[in-house]
Design a protein around this motif. Structure first.
Motif, PDB file in Angstrom:
ATOM      1  N   VAL A 169      17.665  -7.321  40.657  1.00  0.00           N
ATOM      2  CA  VAL A 169      18.952  -7.849  40.185  1.00  0.00           C
ATOM      3  C   VAL A 169      19.406  -8.987  41.089  1.00  0.00           C
ATOM      4  O   VAL A 169      19.878 -10.032  40.614  1.00  0.00           O
ATOM      5  N   HIS A 170      19.258  -8.775  42.398  1.00  0.00           N
ATOM      6  CA  HIS A 170      19.634  -9.830  43.348  1.00  0.00           C
ATOM      7  C   HIS A 170      18.786 -11.079  43.120  1.00  0.00           C
ATOM      8  O   HIS A 170      19.311 -12.210  43.143  1.00  0.00           O
ATOM      9  N   ARG A 171      17.505 -10.903  42.891  1.00  0.00           N
ATOM     10  CA  ARG A 171      16.614 -12.046  42.681  1.00  0.00           C
ATOM     11  C   ARG A 171      16.948 -12.764  41.379  1.00  0.00           C
ATOM     12  O   ARG A 171      16.935 -14.004  41.319  1.00  0.00           O
ATOM     13  N   ALA A 172      17.232 -11.999  40.334  1.00  0.00           N
ATOM     14  CA  ALA A 172      17.578 -12.604  39.041  1.00  0.00           C
ATOM     15  C   ALA A 172      18.866 -13.409  39.140  1.00  0.00           C
ATOM     16  O   ALA A 172      18.985 -14.506  38.567  1.00  0.00           O
ATOM     17  N   PRO A 178      15.266 -14.458  34.029  1.00  0.00           N
ATOM     18  CA  PRO A 178      15.526 -13.329  33.134  1.00  0.00           C
ATOM     19  C   PRO A 178      15.084 -11.999  33.740  1.00  0.00           C
ATOM     20  O   PRO A 178      14.124 -11.933  34.504  1.00  0.00           O
ATOM     21  N   LEU A 179      15.797 -10.969  33.383  1.00  0.00           N
ATOM     22  CA  LEU A 179      15.475  -9.600  33.810  1.00  0.00           C
ATOM     23  C   LEU A 179      15.921  -8.657  32.705  1.00  0.00           C
ATOM     24  O   LEU A 179      17.071  -8.715  32.260  1.00  0.00           O
ATOM     25  N   SER A 180      15.020  -7.824  32.258  1.00  0.00           N
ATOM     26  CA  SER A 180      15.348  -6.868  31.190  1.00  0.00           C
ATOM     27  C   SER A 180      14.986  -5.458  31.621  1.00  0.00           C
ATOM     28  O   SER A 180      14.247  -5.251  32.594  1.00  0.00           O
ATOM     29  N   SER A 181      15.517  -4.502  30.888  1.00  0.00           N
ATOM     30  CA  SER A 181      15.209  -3.102  31.191  1.00  0.00           C
ATOM     31  C   SER A 181      15.037  -2.313  29.900  1.00  0.00           C
ATOM     32  O   SER A 181      15.596  -2.667  28.852  1.00  0.00           O
ATOM     33  N   HIS A 273      19.719  -8.268  31.713  1.00  0.00           N
ATOM     34  CA  HIS A 273      20.661  -8.355  32.823  1.00  0.00           C
ATOM     35  C   HIS A 273      21.636  -9.511  32.613  1.00  0.00           C
ATOM     36  O   HIS A 273      21.251 -10.599  32.200  1.00  0.00           O
ATOM     37  N   ILE A 274      22.900  -9.229  32.892  1.00  0.00           N
ATOM     38  CA  ILE A 274      23.940 -10.250  32.848  1.00  0.00           C
ATOM     39  C   ILE A 274      24.259 -10.662  34.276  1.00  0.00           C
ATOM     40  O   ILE A 274      24.464  -9.801  35.147  1.00  0.00           O
TER      41      ILE A 274
END
Length: 308
Positions: A169-172, A178-181, A273-274
Motif C-alpha cells: 500500500v505504501h509503495r502504491a 495500481p494495486l488490487s486485492s 486500492h484507493i
C-alpha cells in the motif's frame, strides 16, 4: 590443533605450549595470523568449523569463501575481518556471515578479529575468533516460518500478510502504481466439515491453497485470513487483471474433486486500492464485495463499488 612453525609472533608469548593448550579448550574457533596474514596457529574448533585450514596471505584470502548475511554479497579478500585488523588496525565483533567450508558444507558463523600490537604500537599480527551459529540460525528460521507461514496451507499467516500488504500500500501510494486485492471465501465449507469430517476439510484447504499458488505470479501475495478465507494482494495489477485472475482461480477450483467432495466453489470480492486508504480499509472493501457475492448466489465474483 595446528601450529605452523613457532614464528617470532608466537615466541612473544612466554609459554607457547601453555597458550596452545588454553586456546584448544576455548569453545570457539581461534586462529592467530602474522603481519602478512599468514596463519600460524589454529585451534581444533577453528579447524572443525572450516573443515580444515588454508595457509595463505591476505592477497589469497579469496580461497576463504564467505557472504555477508545482511546483503548476500561475496566478501572480498580485503573485507575479511582479519585483513582489516592487520591493514587498518580495526577490531571487528561478531560479524554474521555465511561461509563455504573446505569440505563443501555451508555454515553461518560470527566472525571477529582484533589486531595484536607490540610495545611500540606496531601491528605484528591478529587474532581471529569464529563461532558456529548454524543451529541457532536454523532454529530461528524455523520459528520465523512458523510465525509467517500457515502450517496447513503454506500460505502467509494473517500477521505476515498484513505486514506485506502495508508495504505494498505504501509503495502504491508513493509511486501511484495500481494495486488490487481479491478476498476469497469457500462456499458451504462448514457443511463439508460437518458432513465429511475436519480431515477432509483440511484436504480441501490444502488443495485450494495449492491451486491458488499455481495460478499467481511470484510477485503476488497470498495469505490465509482464517478458516476458509484467503486474501490475494496483487501489486501492479488493475481491476480488470484482478477480475481475470479471480475468474481463472474460480474455474480451476470448481474442477477440483477431493475425496467425497465432488466440487469446490467460492465467493470472491475484488477491489482496487484507493490512494491514501489504510490496508485494513482495502481488506474491508474486498470483504464487503465478497459477502455481496454470497448474497447474490455464491460461486461468483463481485467488484467493490469504489473500484468500478
Amino acid at each position: 590443533m595446528q601450529v605452523f612453525g613457532l614464528s617470532r609472533t608466537m615466541k612473544r608469548f612466554e609459554n607457547t605450549d601453555l597458550l596452545q593448550r588454553m586456546l584448544d579448550v576455548v569453545p570457539a574457533g581461534i586462529s592467530i595470523i602474522d603481519a602478512k596474514g599468514n596463519m600460524i596457529f589454529a585451534n581444533d574448533v577453528f579447524e572443525r568449523i572450516w573443515g580444515g585450514v588454508k595457509l595463505v596471505g591476505i592477497e589469497q584470502y579469496h580461497v576463504y569463501k564467505g557472504w555477508w548475511r545482511d546483503t548476500g554479497e561475496l566478501i572480498k579478500p580485503h573485507e575479511w575481518a582479519a585483513a582489516r585488523a592487520i591493514k587498518q588496525g580495526l577490531t571487528s565483533y561478531d560479524e554474521e556471515i555465511e561461509i563455504e567450508c573446505f569440505d563443501g558444507t555451508r555454515k553461518v558463523i560470527l566472525n571477529s578479529a582484533a589486531p595484536i600490537h607490540d610495545d611500540s604500537g606496531a601491528i605484528f599480527g591478529a587474532v581471529v575468533v569464529n563461532s558456529d551459529i548454524s543451529d541457532r540460525v536454523a532454529f530461528e528460521d524455523h520459528l520465523r516460518t512458523l510465525s509467517e507461514q500457515d502450517p496447513l496451507t503454506q500460505a502467509y499467516t494473517r500477521r505476515k500478510l498484513f505486514d506485506l500488504l502495508k508495504h505494498e500500500v505504501h509503495r502504491a501510494d508513493r509511486y501511484h502504481h495500481p494495486l488490487s486485492s481479491i478476498l476469497l471465501d469457500l462456499d458451504h465449507f462448514k457443511t463439508i466439515n460437518d458432513s465429511f469430517g475436519h480431515s477432509v476439510g483440511d484436504e480441501v484447504l490444502i488443495a485450494v491453497s495449492r491451486t491458488i499458488r499455481e495460478n499467481i505470479r511470484d510477485t503476488d501475495i497470498f495469505g490465509r485470513l482464517g478458516g476458509e478465507e484467503f486474501l490475494l494482494v496483487l501489486p501492479e495489477s488493475d481491476t480488470q487483471e484482478a477480475i481475470s485472475l479471480a475468474d481463472k482461480i474460480r474455474h480451476n477450483l470448481a474442477e477440483l474433486s477431493i475425496g467425497p467432495v465432488s466440487q469446490i466453489t467460492c465467493s470472491m470480492g475484488v477491489c482496487k486500492h484507493i490512494d491514501g486508504e489504510r490496508p485494513n480499509e482495502l481488506v474491508h472493501r474486498a470483504d464487503k464485495a465478497m459477502y455481496q457475492a454470497k448474497i447474490n448466489g455464491r460461486n461468483r465474483i463481485e467488484l467493490d463499488s469504489y473500484s468500478l
